[in-house]
Scaffold this active site. Sequence first.
Site, PDB file in Angstrom:
ATOM      1  N   PHE A 117       0.826  -1.221   0.000  1.00  0.00           N
ATOM      2  CA  PHE A 117       0.000   0.000   0.000  1.00  0.00           C
ATOM      3  C   PHE A 117       0.856   1.265   0.000  1.00  0.00           C
ATOM      4  O   PHE A 117       0.392   2.332   0.387  1.00  0.00           O
ATOM      5  CB  PHE A 117      -0.975   0.001   1.196  1.00  0.00           C
ATOM      6  CG  PHE A 117      -1.605  -1.339   1.475  1.00  0.00           C
ATOM      7  CD1 PHE A 117      -2.410  -1.940   0.515  1.00  0.00           C
ATOM      8  CD2 PHE A 117      -1.358  -2.021   2.644  1.00  0.00           C
ATOM      9  CE1 PHE A 117      -2.971  -3.188   0.734  1.00  0.00           C
ATOM     10  CE2 PHE A 117      -1.917  -3.275   2.875  1.00  0.00           C
ATOM     11  CZ  PHE A 117      -2.721  -3.855   1.918  1.00  0.00           C
TER      12      PHE A 117
ATOM     13  N   GLY B 237      -0.072  -8.936  -3.714  1.00  0.00           N
ATOM     14  CA  GLY B 237      -1.473  -9.309  -3.628  1.00  0.00           C
ATOM     15  C   GLY B 237      -2.313  -8.688  -4.720  1.00  0.00           C
ATOM     16  O   GLY B 237      -3.512  -8.929  -4.802  1.00  0.00           O
TER      17      GLY B 237
ATOM     18  N   ILE C 212     -10.259  -4.180 -18.484  1.00  0.00           N
ATOM     19  CA  ILE C 212     -10.086  -4.999 -17.283  1.00  0.00           C
ATOM     20  C   ILE C 212      -9.440  -6.321 -17.700  1.00  0.00           C
ATOM     21  O   ILE C 212      -9.950  -7.038 -18.561  1.00  0.00           O
ATOM     22  CB  ILE C 212     -11.454  -5.228 -16.602  1.00  0.00           C
ATOM     23  CG1 ILE C 212     -11.986  -3.902 -16.056  1.00  0.00           C
ATOM     24  CG2 ILE C 212     -11.329  -6.263 -15.482  1.00  0.00           C
ATOM     25  CD1 ILE C 212     -11.122  -3.229 -14.999  1.00  0.00           C
ATOM     26  N   LEU C 213      -8.301  -6.642 -17.081  1.00  0.00           N
ATOM     27  CA  LEU C 213      -7.491  -7.760 -17.549  1.00  0.00           C
ATOM     28  C   LEU C 213      -7.900  -9.092 -16.920  1.00  0.00           C
ATOM     29  O   LEU C 213      -7.763 -10.141 -17.544  1.00  0.00           O
ATOM     30  CB  LEU C 213      -6.012  -7.483 -17.262  1.00  0.00           C
ATOM     31  CG  LEU C 213      -5.489  -6.165 -17.872  1.00  0.00           C
ATOM     32  CD1 LEU C 213      -4.051  -5.925 -17.466  1.00  0.00           C
ATOM     33  CD2 LEU C 213      -5.624  -6.172 -19.400  1.00  0.00           C
TER      34      LEU C 213
ATOM     35  N   PRO D 125     -11.156 -10.059 -14.443  1.00  0.00           N
ATOM     36  CA  PRO D 125     -12.285  -9.537 -13.648  1.00  0.00           C
ATOM     37  C   PRO D 125     -12.278 -10.001 -12.188  1.00  0.00           C
ATOM     38  O   PRO D 125     -12.602  -9.226 -11.295  1.00  0.00           O
ATOM     39  CB  PRO D 125     -13.509 -10.078 -14.386  1.00  0.00           C
ATOM     40  CG  PRO D 125     -13.045 -10.281 -15.789  1.00  0.00           C
ATOM     41  CD  PRO D 125     -11.600 -10.698 -15.681  1.00  0.00           C
TER      42      PRO D 125
ATOM     43  N   GLN E  66      -9.286  -5.915  -6.248  1.00  0.00           N
ATOM     44  CA  GLN E  66      -8.502  -4.684  -6.111  1.00  0.00           C
ATOM     45  C   GLN E  66      -9.412  -3.480  -5.834  1.00  0.00           C
ATOM     46  O   GLN E  66      -9.133  -2.667  -4.965  1.00  0.00           O
ATOM     47  CB  GLN E  66      -7.706  -4.425  -7.397  1.00  0.00           C
ATOM     48  CG  GLN E  66      -6.436  -5.209  -7.487  1.00  0.00           C
ATOM     49  CD  GLN E  66      -5.368  -4.656  -6.561  1.00  0.00           C
ATOM     50  OE1 GLN E  66      -4.792  -3.603  -6.793  1.00  0.00           O
ATOM     51  NE2 GLN E  66      -5.120  -5.353  -5.480  1.00  0.00           N
TER      52      GLN E  66
ATOM     53  N   GLY F 261      -3.885   1.199 -14.410  1.00  0.00           N
ATOM     54  CA  GLY F 261      -3.720   0.568 -13.100  1.00  0.00           C
ATOM     55  C   GLY F 261      -4.974   0.756 -12.272  1.00  0.00           C
ATOM     56  O   GLY F 261      -5.690   1.749 -12.420  1.00  0.00           O
TER      57      GLY F 261
ATOM     58  N   GLY G  16      -5.016  -0.272  -8.690  1.00  0.00           N
ATOM     59  CA  GLY G  16      -4.743  -0.553  -7.277  1.00  0.00           C
ATOM     60  C   GLY G  16      -5.153   0.571  -6.345  1.00  0.00           C
ATOM     61  O   GLY G  16      -5.353   0.336  -5.159  1.00  0.00           O
ATOM     62  N   GLU G  17      -5.238   1.785  -6.851  1.00  0.00           N
ATOM     63  CA  GLU G  17      -5.454   2.902  -5.942  1.00  0.00           C
ATOM     64  C   GLU G  17      -6.775   3.622  -6.133  1.00  0.00           C
ATOM     65  O   GLU G  17      -7.302   4.217  -5.193  1.00  0.00           O
ATOM     66  CB  GLU G  17      -4.279   3.887  -6.069  1.00  0.00           C
ATOM     67  CG  GLU G  17      -3.012   3.265  -5.512  1.00  0.00           C
ATOM     68  CD  GLU G  17      -1.753   4.019  -5.859  1.00  0.00           C
ATOM     69  OE1 GLU G  17      -1.361   4.879  -5.078  1.00  0.00           O
ATOM     70  OE2 GLU G  17      -1.161   3.737  -6.920  1.00  0.00           O
TER      71      GLU G  17
END
Lengths: 765, 210
Positions: free
Chosen positions: A270, A497, A657-658, A660, A666, A729, A731-732
């Site tokens: 994170f 992760g 979206i690679l 789902p 995520q 991306g 993740g955030e």
Amino acid sequence: MSILDTIQQTAAGVVAKLRPDAPPDRLIGRKHGSIGTSLPRIDGPRKVRGEARFAAEVPAAGLTYAALLHSTIARGRIATLDTAAAAQAPGVVLIMTHENAPRLKPPAAFMSDPRAAGASDLPVMQDATIHWNGEPVAVVLAETQEQADHAKSLIVATYEAEPARLSFAQAATRSRQPESVLGEPAIIRIGDAEAALAGAAFQVDLTFHTPRHSHAAIEPHAATVWWEGDRLVIHDATQMLHQTRWTLAGIFGITEEKIRIHSPFVGGGFGGKGLWSHQILAIAASKLAGRPVRMALSREGVFRVAGGRTTTTQRVALGANADGTLAALIHTGTVAMTTHNNCPEQFTFPARHLYAAGSFLLEQRVADMDMLANTFMRAPGESIGTFALETALDELAEAMRLDPIELRRRLEPEQDPTSGHAFSSRHMLAAFEAGAERFGWSQRNPVPRGRREGEWLIGMGVAAATYPYYRMLGGAARVTITRDGYARVATAGHEMGMGTATVQAQAGADRLGLPVEHVTFEYGDTALPAGTVAGGSSQTVSIAAAVAAASAKLIAELLTLAGNDSPLAGLSAGEVEARDGGLGHPEQADRFESYVSILTRAGREEVSAEADAPQPVETQRYSMHSYGAQFCEVRVSAVTGEVRVSRFLGSFDTGRILNPRMAASQFRGGIIMGLGLALMEETEFDERSGRIMNPSLAEYHVPVHLDVPDIEVIWTDIADPHAPLGAHGIGEIGITGVGAAVANAIHNATGRRVRDLPITLDKLL
Amino acid sequence: MLVGGLARLGLRAGPSPRDVPQNGATPPAAVPKGVDMPITINGQAVPIPVDVRTSLLDLLREQLHLSGTKKGCNQGACGACTVLVDGERILSCLALAAQYEGRSVVSIEGLTPDGELHPLQRAFINHDGYQCGYCTPGQICSAIGMADELRRGVPSAVTADLAATTMALTGDELRERMSGNLCRCGAHNGIVAAIAETFARTPAMAEAAE
């Protein structure tokens, strides 16, 4: 988090002007590959069996265990450090203090160089000076952890304290403008926003406060290290492998080639798993003791040694015209920072790109404090910046008696409102509309406190989510095809992760025209081609670009190997595609040869190619961002003020979206951390002592199972033609907008506006 | 000898050689000379550690190299260290190893005797009930212990009828009972789905759910 150094930006800008657009990634149009399927995590079986081995779990013969003693003052000097009793304690191997620590150069701080990983540039245990409350003042090595912990408790330290800057409010009165905010200007002025605000038909002018946050990854920071002669081996929990290696080489005065860092599994990052003092101390102590060292931070140690998100005060002022367009958008504020790091928590970034306005004033300032260096934490800036901006927008909508989604329709810009660049791919309103439909937004009672079931007041809120698209420079990849028709894709990437190992195997399979079972993705080791940081939600496309470059090189080599006896004879690399386990002409089915055949005829066991990723010129030409709409329903007890999130839906526009299954996780993960930000998370900093007062998972509250409802996530799945794989991306972005969606729902439920995070029940009574 | 014993059970106690290079030596046999009454860990008798300060967690991780049980906080706040003792879930970081002489401890490595996946482990994979994997073994061991508590009619903070002898695996019961196991990646929905699916299928739970 991004590394945007000025030289790189300038160079990339020149290249962007000279070069036409690269053609879209061929894989964007592919329909039948592995990308887009919900392949379960490749590392899943090892994780559920407990076989995934983390940094603190690597065995080593002759291992010693480290314990840290932390300073109890914020600024000053160590007066005395009595280690005599500790040295006599059973099992003690070494006590290291500033008096006997090896001489080390200070770390190169993150952002000071694209290769730098140091959380700060403070020297580590080099003299008696204390810079923050909690700074390590001694390292004890012993045969067991129990012995090290006990011996540490026998050290007696005294200090000469000096006045320290510990009050954020006071420090803010002497704030300064940083040179830049992640390579972008600290201040943007377009027109006279204050004047436009004063003359606007509708105005809101609000102040927000956000506290410090801790990453609180469940795996505490840890490193197991040893020296083999002049070579250094590190098992680390890191999201910046090569950057850590380069920085350690500078600190210890050795070449990068002498250092190997392994980090195959990271128990949550994170943004927090970077280069802090504990790894440096472990390596130094190992050198002194001549034995391997396990430095597994205690949970308290994590809070003392590894910084988190900093605190902010923010002003958002919006001036609207009668037609619902913005005359003025002002977002300014100050963050707490130190003079020895550079992480100014870019809270104004969302306001630079989200909405059209007649004038802008966006300014970031920093207040220097005597504290542990703050750092990047999931959507630094955007998470708390969207809390302020999107709450203010909700307040403006209310003042104008407009539905908050309708207000956003009227603010939709045609091009980036501050840079003027064209958007590469922006479907934010589509995300709002799909989310509203799915969530049942039309059921919302626009009158606050208008819905009640017994003790529970029920409300709904919405907010925009946004996060930039970044692709980091400096990554490389190696692609190898073996004679049996299998492939290995290798780069020093990170798997914390996010699903890196799985999705890169999928992307590699499609890139090479192989079934995913034939592709191994190798990562987590500095012996592999250089990786980029796992930060800024950039890793997926950064790796994909490097793999695409290496694959193109490999295909050219394979064509050469195939020679004139191949059905491929006469075709150039640009005329073939990887498909069906080999290379072929896209339209002529008979012009095909399998990898097995090419390698067998050539008598080769394997063919390999390595390449650097090309410059990320796409971000110089386009405004590239992800978007989303966060919908929240809360139930607030009219008796106790307790808030329960009863429903949540995130609707995202993040390119293609690679996978789902993992993408959903995520997004949800970001949203859940956002629920923590909204309702419970706060690292308590005692402004009298500078000490963090809740350094435990019992007192730093994160969402637990009962706090988390079923969270629905949906997405547009529209590929960005300018991004590798068409992907952004993810993740955030999930954490952005959540604070405001919750706050706006609480207002809708109760009629109360809380602009001071976290929204605990005392603020609602 | 102990490590070899675990290997015969199909349990991995040592490093996985593929991705974990080490400094050229096998880990020390690591079982200290101890007092007579052993602890049974995953079916194997293990002597009580000599140092009485040794927690059950550190015995597992540092002395037996059973690192599947995780240390997240070492103070009972995160649940990552959950193991089963005679079928009940406990936090091994708060347990001195010496307290458990004569008891039978099962860690994530010993959930099934033959190395096969436990149905709950399969469900975690299918429901993506993890991201980083660090809290995962604790979640799994905790859920197995939780299901047994439900079967035995042990009430929780959200149980309406404290006198009930059985209770249904409702969403709130499950979430409340698993709230001692923190997940920071945010895989909560997948974890809950995996547990619900696994234990809704077992006869005792199905009966309780009716």
